[in-house]
Design a protein around this motif. Structure first.
Motif, PDB file in Angstrom:
ATOM      1  N   GLY A  86       0.797  -1.224   0.000  1.00  0.00           N
ATOM      2  CA  GLY A  86       0.000   0.000   0.000  1.00  0.00           C
ATOM      3  C   GLY A  86       0.829   1.274   0.000  1.00  0.00           C
ATOM      4  O   GLY A  86       0.775   2.061  -0.955  1.00  0.00           O
ATOM      5  N   LEU A 204      -7.511   7.227  -5.549  1.00  0.00           N
ATOM      6  CA  LEU A 204      -7.875   6.170  -4.605  1.00  0.00           C
ATOM      7  C   LEU A 204      -8.607   5.031  -5.300  1.00  0.00           C
ATOM      8  O   LEU A 204      -8.469   3.868  -4.925  1.00  0.00           O
ATOM      9  CB  LEU A 204      -8.740   6.745  -3.485  1.00  0.00           C
ATOM     10  CG  LEU A 204      -8.000   7.627  -2.487  1.00  0.00           C
ATOM     11  CD1 LEU A 204      -8.968   8.221  -1.466  1.00  0.00           C
ATOM     12  CD2 LEU A 204      -6.913   6.839  -1.765  1.00  0.00           C
ATOM     13  N   THR A 205      -9.389   5.357  -6.328  1.00  0.00           N
ATOM     14  CA  THR A 205     -10.049   4.302  -7.092  1.00  0.00           C
ATOM     15  C   THR A 205      -9.014   3.391  -7.743  1.00  0.00           C
ATOM     16  O   THR A 205      -9.150   2.157  -7.735  1.00  0.00           O
ATOM     17  CB  THR A 205     -10.952   4.917  -8.174  1.00  0.00           C
ATOM     18  OG1 THR A 205     -11.905   5.773  -7.550  1.00  0.00           O
ATOM     19  CG2 THR A 205     -11.673   3.840  -8.949  1.00  0.00           C
ATOM     20  N   MET A 207      -6.002   2.919  -6.661  1.00  0.00           N
ATOM     21  CA  MET A 207      -5.368   2.163  -5.590  1.00  0.00           C
ATOM     22  C   MET A 207      -6.221   0.968  -5.172  1.00  0.00           C
ATOM     23  O   MET A 207      -5.704  -0.110  -4.865  1.00  0.00           O
ATOM     24  CB  MET A 207      -5.126   3.079  -4.385  1.00  0.00           C
ATOM     25  CG  MET A 207      -3.848   3.892  -4.449  1.00  0.00           C
ATOM     26  SD  MET A 207      -2.359   2.861  -4.496  1.00  0.00           S
ATOM     27  CE  MET A 207      -2.479   2.004  -2.938  1.00  0.00           C
ATOM     28  N   ILE A 208      -7.545   1.172  -5.148  1.00  0.00           N
ATOM     29  CA  ILE A 208      -8.443   0.069  -4.786  1.00  0.00           C
ATOM     30  C   ILE A 208      -8.270  -1.099  -5.766  1.00  0.00           C
ATOM     31  O   ILE A 208      -8.143  -2.261  -5.372  1.00  0.00           O
ATOM     32  CB  ILE A 208      -9.910   0.549  -4.796  1.00  0.00           C
ATOM     33  CG1 ILE A 208     -10.134   1.552  -3.667  1.00  0.00           C
ATOM     34  CG2 ILE A 208     -10.859  -0.627  -4.652  1.00  0.00           C
ATOM     35  CD1 ILE A 208     -11.470   2.252  -3.756  1.00  0.00           C
ATOM     36  N   ASN A 280     -11.665  -2.953   0.397  1.00  0.00           N
ATOM     37  CA  ASN A 280     -12.297  -2.140  -0.642  1.00  0.00           C
ATOM     38  C   ASN A 280     -13.327  -1.184  -0.063  1.00  0.00           C
ATOM     39  O   ASN A 280     -13.422  -0.017  -0.482  1.00  0.00           O
ATOM     40  CB  ASN A 280     -12.953  -3.043  -1.691  1.00  0.00           C
ATOM     41  CG  ASN A 280     -11.927  -3.674  -2.606  1.00  0.00           C
ATOM     42  OD1 ASN A 280     -10.753  -3.321  -2.553  1.00  0.00           O
ATOM     43  ND2 ASN A 280     -12.351  -4.608  -3.424  1.00  0.00           N
ATOM     44  N   THR A 282     -13.393   0.102   2.934  1.00  0.00           N
ATOM     45  CA  THR A 282     -12.696   1.178   3.631  1.00  0.00           C
ATOM     46  C   THR A 282     -12.175   2.221   2.648  1.00  0.00           C
ATOM     47  O   THR A 282     -12.337   3.431   2.855  1.00  0.00           O
ATOM     48  CB  THR A 282     -11.529   0.606   4.450  1.00  0.00           C
ATOM     49  OG1 THR A 282     -12.020  -0.391   5.338  1.00  0.00           O
ATOM     50  CG2 THR A 282     -10.845   1.698   5.249  1.00  0.00           C
ATOM     51  N   ALA A 283     -11.571   1.746   1.571  1.00  0.00           N
ATOM     52  CA  ALA A 283     -11.035   2.679   0.571  1.00  0.00           C
ATOM     53  C   ALA A 283     -12.151   3.468  -0.110  1.00  0.00           C
ATOM     54  O   ALA A 283     -12.007   4.660  -0.384  1.00  0.00           O
ATOM     55  CB  ALA A 283     -10.232   1.905  -0.467  1.00  0.00           C
ATOM     56  N   ARG A 287     -12.647   7.465  -0.241  1.00  0.00           N
ATOM     57  CA  ARG A 287     -12.801   8.157  -1.528  1.00  0.00           C
ATOM     58  C   ARG A 287     -14.065   9.004  -1.562  1.00  0.00           C
ATOM     59  O   ARG A 287     -14.042  10.165  -2.001  1.00  0.00           O
ATOM     60  CB  ARG A 287     -12.850   7.120  -2.661  1.00  0.00           C
ATOM     61  CG  ARG A 287     -12.927   7.724  -4.039  1.00  0.00           C
ATOM     62  CD  ARG A 287     -13.283   6.670  -5.054  1.00  0.00           C
ATOM     63  NE  ARG A 287     -14.616   6.138  -4.816  1.00  0.00           N
ATOM     64  CZ  ARG A 287     -15.163   5.136  -5.488  1.00  0.00           C
ATOM     65  NH1 ARG A 287     -14.465   4.538  -6.413  1.00  0.00           N
ATOM     66  NH2 ARG A 287     -16.380   4.730  -5.233  1.00  0.00           N
TER      67      ARG A 287
END
Length: 294
Positions: A86, A204-205, A207-208, A280, A282-283, A287
């Protein structure tokens, strides 16, 4: 003067409506097919795991006896791996995207770099495993430890994060940059205070998606020689470890010799899906919080 032939339109209208219905039916059938396959897969996994997914299974260590085997070591190893993947992927990926979009001069060199990054996103994962085996395990001498595994998985998903971050930075309206420059801000101040906050939800999307791929990959870790044996729980990045996908892989193979391992693999798949869902979710919550702000 009439530009539209009403009779011709009336004549063609039934055919157009029929084509529209056919296309809508194809799209609907495609959606239903995907949902049905997913439902069958989940039913099969849950039915196999029924009775095996217990608290003892989650909190026990590995054992050669299927009735006493647990996955606490694989869960711990997976979380350790994500703690490497991460931050490393986020920092290197976003920094690379900022340089390419905000600082690099437009030209053939930038196009060459971007093309190769996009191509790396489609390279088979086993190739990254061999790269990690050569660089981190053999040349740097890390061995099959958490750090080597995390860096290898970071290289695997890094192109995805870079491409997603670049697209997010491009989508920021140019008038925001111009307004910042008009207020006397420097390039870095504009990037840090205006561009990055506006692009963060899309970053962030990406990163997910990257984390989702990293947590489910098996081939690179098998190439590194990550075991699924009786090893202690990792307590640092220099300890040996195993992860849930590798555990599933070896138990699936062992199922040919002893049927109980198939049920253990099914129970582990459910645990992996739950961890993936939690990460997912949490992210996505993070976001959405930033999306409301901008």
């Amino acid at each position: 003067m009439e530009y539209i032939d009403q009779k011709d339109i009336q004549k063609r209208m039934p055919k157009r409506l029929a084509v529209n219905k056919i296309v809508r039916g194809i799209f609907f059938a495609s959606t239903v097919f995907g949902l049905v396959v997913l439902a069958i897969l989940l039913y099969d996994v849950i039915s196999d795991a029924y009775g095996w997914l217990t608290w003892d299974f989650l909190t026990s260590v590995m054992s050669f006896d299927p009735a006493n085997a647990g996955i606490i070591g694989a869960i711990s190893g997976t979380l350790w791996l994500m703690m490497i993947v991460g931050p490393f992927t986020m920092i290197i990926g976003v920094a690379s995207a900022i340089y390419l979009e905000e600082y690099a001069k437009r030209g053939r060199l930038q196009t060459f770099i971007e093309t190769n990054i996009s191509n790396l996103a489609g390279v088979p994962s086993i190739v990254f495993g061999l790269l990690g085996l050569t660089v981190f395990v053999r040349i740097l001498g890390f061995g099959s430890v958490v750090l080597a595994g995390g860096l290898t998985m970071s290289l695997l998903v890094l192109p995805i994060v870079i491409v997603a971050a670049q697209e997010a930075l491009r989508a920021v309206p140019s008038y925001l940059r111009e307004a910042s420059f008009g207020m006397g801000a420097t390039k870095w101040q504009t990037v840090r205070n205006v561009v990055l906050p506006a692009a963060l939800p899309s970053i962030l999307t990406g990163m997910i998606l990257a984390m989702s791929r990293a947590i489910g990959e098996t081939a690179p870790l098998i190439a590194l020689g990550i075991p699924a044996l009786l090893i202690p729980l990792p307590s640092s990045v220099f300890d040996s470890f195993t992860v849930l996908p590798v555990q599933i892989y070896y138990w699936t193979i062992d199922a040919a010799l002893e049927a109980e391992y198939l049920f253990l693999a099914a129970a582990t798949i459910i645990v992996l899906l739950v961890i993936l869902f939690i990460l997912n979710s949490t992210a996505i919550l993070i976001r959405n919080k930033f999306q409301k702000r901008f």
